[in-house]
Design an enzyme around this catalytic site. Structure first.
Site, PDB file in Angstrom:
ATOM      1  N   GLY A 178       3.875   1.750  -1.096  1.00  0.00           N
ATOM      2  CA  GLY A 178       4.528   1.898  -2.395  1.00  0.00           C
ATOM      3  C   GLY A 178       3.548   2.360  -3.457  1.00  0.00           C
ATOM      4  N   LYS A 217      14.352   9.405  10.904  1.00  0.00           N
ATOM      5  CA  LYS A 217      13.017   8.776  10.887  1.00  0.00           C
ATOM      6  C   LYS A 217      12.817   7.911  12.132  1.00  0.00           C
ATOM      7  CE  LYS A 217       8.947   7.358   9.685  1.00  0.00           C
ATOM      8  NZ  LYS A 217       8.752   5.975   9.547  1.00  0.00           N
ATOM      9  N   HIS A 275      12.039  10.176  14.937  1.00  0.00           N
ATOM     10  CA  HIS A 275      10.650  10.612  14.729  1.00  0.00           C
ATOM     11  C   HIS A 275       9.700   9.570  15.305  1.00  0.00           C
ATOM     12  CE1 HIS A 275       6.923  10.089  12.441  1.00  0.00           C
ATOM     13  NE2 HIS A 275       6.893  11.394  12.265  1.00  0.00           N
ATOM     14  N   ASN A 276       9.944   8.310  15.011  1.00  0.00           N
ATOM     15  CA  ASN A 276       9.069   7.254  15.509  1.00  0.00           C
ATOM     16  C   ASN A 276       9.155   7.111  17.028  1.00  0.00           C
ATOM     17  OD1 ASN A 276       8.735   6.900  12.773  1.00  0.00           O
ATOM     18  ND2 ASN A 276       8.781   4.672  12.869  1.00  0.00           N
ATOM     19  N   VAL A 279       0.813  -1.229   0.000  1.00  0.00           N
ATOM     20  CA  VAL A 279       0.000   0.000   0.000  1.00  0.00           C
ATOM     21  C   VAL A 279       0.842   1.274   0.000  1.00  0.00           C
ATOM     22  CG1 VAL A 279      -1.935   1.177   1.083  1.00  0.00           C
ATOM     23  CG2 VAL A 279      -1.728  -1.277   1.301  1.00  0.00           C
ATOM     24  N   GLU A 328       7.080   9.700  18.369  1.00  0.00           N
ATOM     25  CA  GLU A 328       5.698   9.268  18.132  1.00  0.00           C
ATOM     26  C   GLU A 328       5.235   8.293  19.236  1.00  0.00           C
ATOM     27  OE1 GLU A 328       5.130   7.890  14.041  1.00  0.00           O
ATOM     28  OE2 GLU A 328       3.986   6.211  14.829  1.00  0.00           O
ATOM     29  N   TYR A 329       6.088   7.365  19.612  1.00  0.00           N
ATOM     30  CA  TYR A 329       5.767   6.458  20.729  1.00  0.00           C
ATOM     31  C   TYR A 329       5.441   7.282  21.975  1.00  0.00           C
ATOM     32  CZ  TYR A 329       7.456   1.823  18.983  1.00  0.00           C
ATOM     33  OH  TYR A 329       7.635   0.637  18.333  1.00  0.00           O
ATOM     34  N   SER A 336       7.317   9.369   6.359  1.00  0.00           N
ATOM     35  CA  SER A 336       6.295   9.290   7.406  1.00  0.00           C
ATOM     36  C   SER A 336       4.987   9.900   6.945  1.00  0.00           C
ATOM     37  CB  SER A 336       6.735  10.009   8.680  1.00  0.00           C
ATOM     38  OG  SER A 336       5.673   9.944   9.633  1.00  0.00           O
TER      39      SER A 336
END
Ligand SMILES: *[C@@H]1O[C@H](CO)[C@@H](O)[C@H](O)[C@H]1NC(C)=O
Length: 489
Positions: free
Chosen positions: A19, A189, A192-193, A17, A196-197, A135
């Site tokens: 891609g 990235k 960033h994650n 999805v 996000e957590y 992201s």
């Protein structure tokens, strides 16, 4: 199906999805794109979507050779497959048809050291390489993600025009910038994650306190989060949280779906990598670590259910649901402030991780610019990232986000409410590991003197590790036991 006479500007391999959506986004911005996947049905599906979504210039290819040769030189090929071995396999399959000066761009959540290895493998064949963080989930990929490309600067310049059109657009530009050399794009990235957590954990704690200490219903929660999304907390995660509380449970026909979801959080590894890196770099990231630990503990559903019974049997009385008299209005406002202050601490930790890694690797990361490209497209997009950007623009050498004068003032303004929320939660037995980790981070960082003097004394006592003094230079060792016992004998 469209057929290409002219060559495509770029190619994309790996049509799951993400891609598919990124390929459609690129085509929609007017860049002819070739797409490929080993599973031919994936190619057909993507070509179909390109036709349906506006006859976009997207061309399906059914073998790696035709795919590569359908792209104009110097070729740029994005691959979006599962991180790890599938990336190596895809590169092996495609690179045999690629020529010196061509570029491979890995858009997956790859461990940065794998990217660094592939950069050097690629360069031995004259190929350029980018590890690009993407992201924004499926929707972001289709309509404008935040892009974090790192690696070959020349490779970046080859596709800069594409990336700038494809990325999310905010008032100060597209949400993409050249991050730096090596695996810096993947590393950024990853952080960033990790942030996000932290954000998701903190939001879940705000929910827990409001629901279980404040007795708020889902519809009240929906209103509160919607209201918060009009102020300083305005962000994607707050917005979707407001939505979530409104969704009814159609399966059972009563109540809201959120209450029917099993309380076990999944994860894919970037949070764990962030915490591992924090330890490697000797950077405190307690809020992010607390959010990872919370996911681990959430996974022990059976154990937690058994433990609840055991403690009940031992006379533990659950304070939850025993709301009593709470000033709802004040609690809601306190929680909002606690959430905001806790988030700032979490972002400060993420930024410090980025800076430490940048120094170690010589990446020269621009923290203000990173905050800027997170303002749109990505999962942690939030209005206050603009203020984080400005803080680092004001002072690129800022030691910690918390001591930027604007943020420092906000922390001071919010600390009373923050302490009330954490105190109430602790009193009620509602776990708030993220909010309290943030508060402890703040209280530790802002104190000029900590009890570390005692730890140093202990280390010197049993291990002769020496200590420094506050009043004169040099390192000292003391025969502690002799002096202490000698004094009393
Ligand atoms: C193609 O699709 C399959 C299944 O959806 C996937 O496992 C594979 O990695 C994809 N990528 C490539 C480059 O073939």
């Amino acid at each position: 199906m469209a057929t290409a006479d002219a060559l495509s500007r770029i190619g994309l391999a790996g049509l799951a999805v993400m891609g598919q959506n990124l390929a459609l986004n690129i085509a929609e911005k007017g860049f002819p794109i070739s797409v490929y996947n080993r599973t031919t049905s994936k190619v057909d599906e993507t070509v179909d979507r390109a036709d349906r979504e506006g006859h976009l210039p997207l061309f399906g290819q059914y073998n790696p050779k035709d795919f590569v040769l359908s792209i104009q030189r110097p070729r740029s090929v994005i691959i979006l497959v599962k991180a790890g071995a599938p990336v190596d396999q895809t590169i092996a399959g495609l690179s045999q048809y690629m020529e010196p000066g061509d570029t491979i761009i890995d858009g997956g959540n790859e461990w940065y050291e794998n990217t660094e290895r592939r950069i050097s493998d690629a360069s031995s064949k004259g190929l350029l390489y980018l590890g690009m963080g993407v992201s924004g989930g499926e929707d972001g990929a289709r309509h404008g993600p935040s892009l974090m490309p790192g690696g070959s600067h020349r490779a970046y310049l080859n596709i800069k025009d594409i990336l700038e059109k494809v990325a999310a657009q905010v008032e100060d530009g597209p949400c993409v910038t050249y991050i730096g050399e090596g695996g810096s794009g993947n590393f950024v990235k990853m952080i960033h994650n990790g942030i996000e957590y932290g954000d998701m954990q903190l939001i879940s704690e705000a929910y827990d306190v409001l629901k279980n200490a404040g007795g708020l219903s889902n519809s009240e929660l929906a209103d509160i989060f919607a209201d918060w999304n009009r102020g300083e907390l305005e962000s994607f995660l707050i917005e979707i949280t407001a939505d979530i509380f409104q969704v009814k449970d159609f399966e059972s026909g009563h109540g809201e779906l959120v209450d029917k979801i099993l309380d076990k959080t999944g994860m894919k590894g970037t949070g764990k990598w962030t915490v591992q890196q924090a330890a490697e770099l000797s950077i405190a990231a307690p809020t992010i670590a607390a959010s990872l630990d919370s996911r681990y503990l959430s996974g022990l559903k059976d154990e937690r259910e058994a433990a609840a019974e055991i403690f009940k049997g031992q006379g533990f009385k659950e304070e939850i649901n025993n709301v009593g008299v709470v000033d709802k209005k004040r609690l809601i406002d306190d929680v909002r402030q606690a959430l905001y202050a806790s988030k700032i601490c979490s972002y400060a930790q993420g930024m410090n991780l980025l800076r430490a890694k940048s120094v170690e690797k010589g990446w020269n990361l621009n923290l203000g610019e990173l905050a800027r490209i997170w303002k749109g497209g990505c999962i942690i997009r939030a209005v206050f990232l603009d203020r984080i950007k400005k803080a680092y623009q004001r002072n690129p050498a800022l030691a910690n986000l918390l001591v930027d004068p604007e943020f420092a003032r906000e922390m001071v303004q919010r600390q009373a409410a923050w302490r009330r929320v954490v105190g109430l939660a602790i009193q009620k037995g509602i776990s708030v590991p993220g909010m309290s980790a943030s508060l402890q981070y703040f209280d530790t960082y802002r104190r000029a003197r900590l009890p570390a003097n005692l730890v140093q004394a202990q280390r010197d006592y049993f291990g002769a590790h020496t200590y420094e003094r506050i009043d004169r230079p040099g390192s000292y060792h003391t025969e502690w036991s002799k002096l202490a016992r000698g004094a009393t004998v």
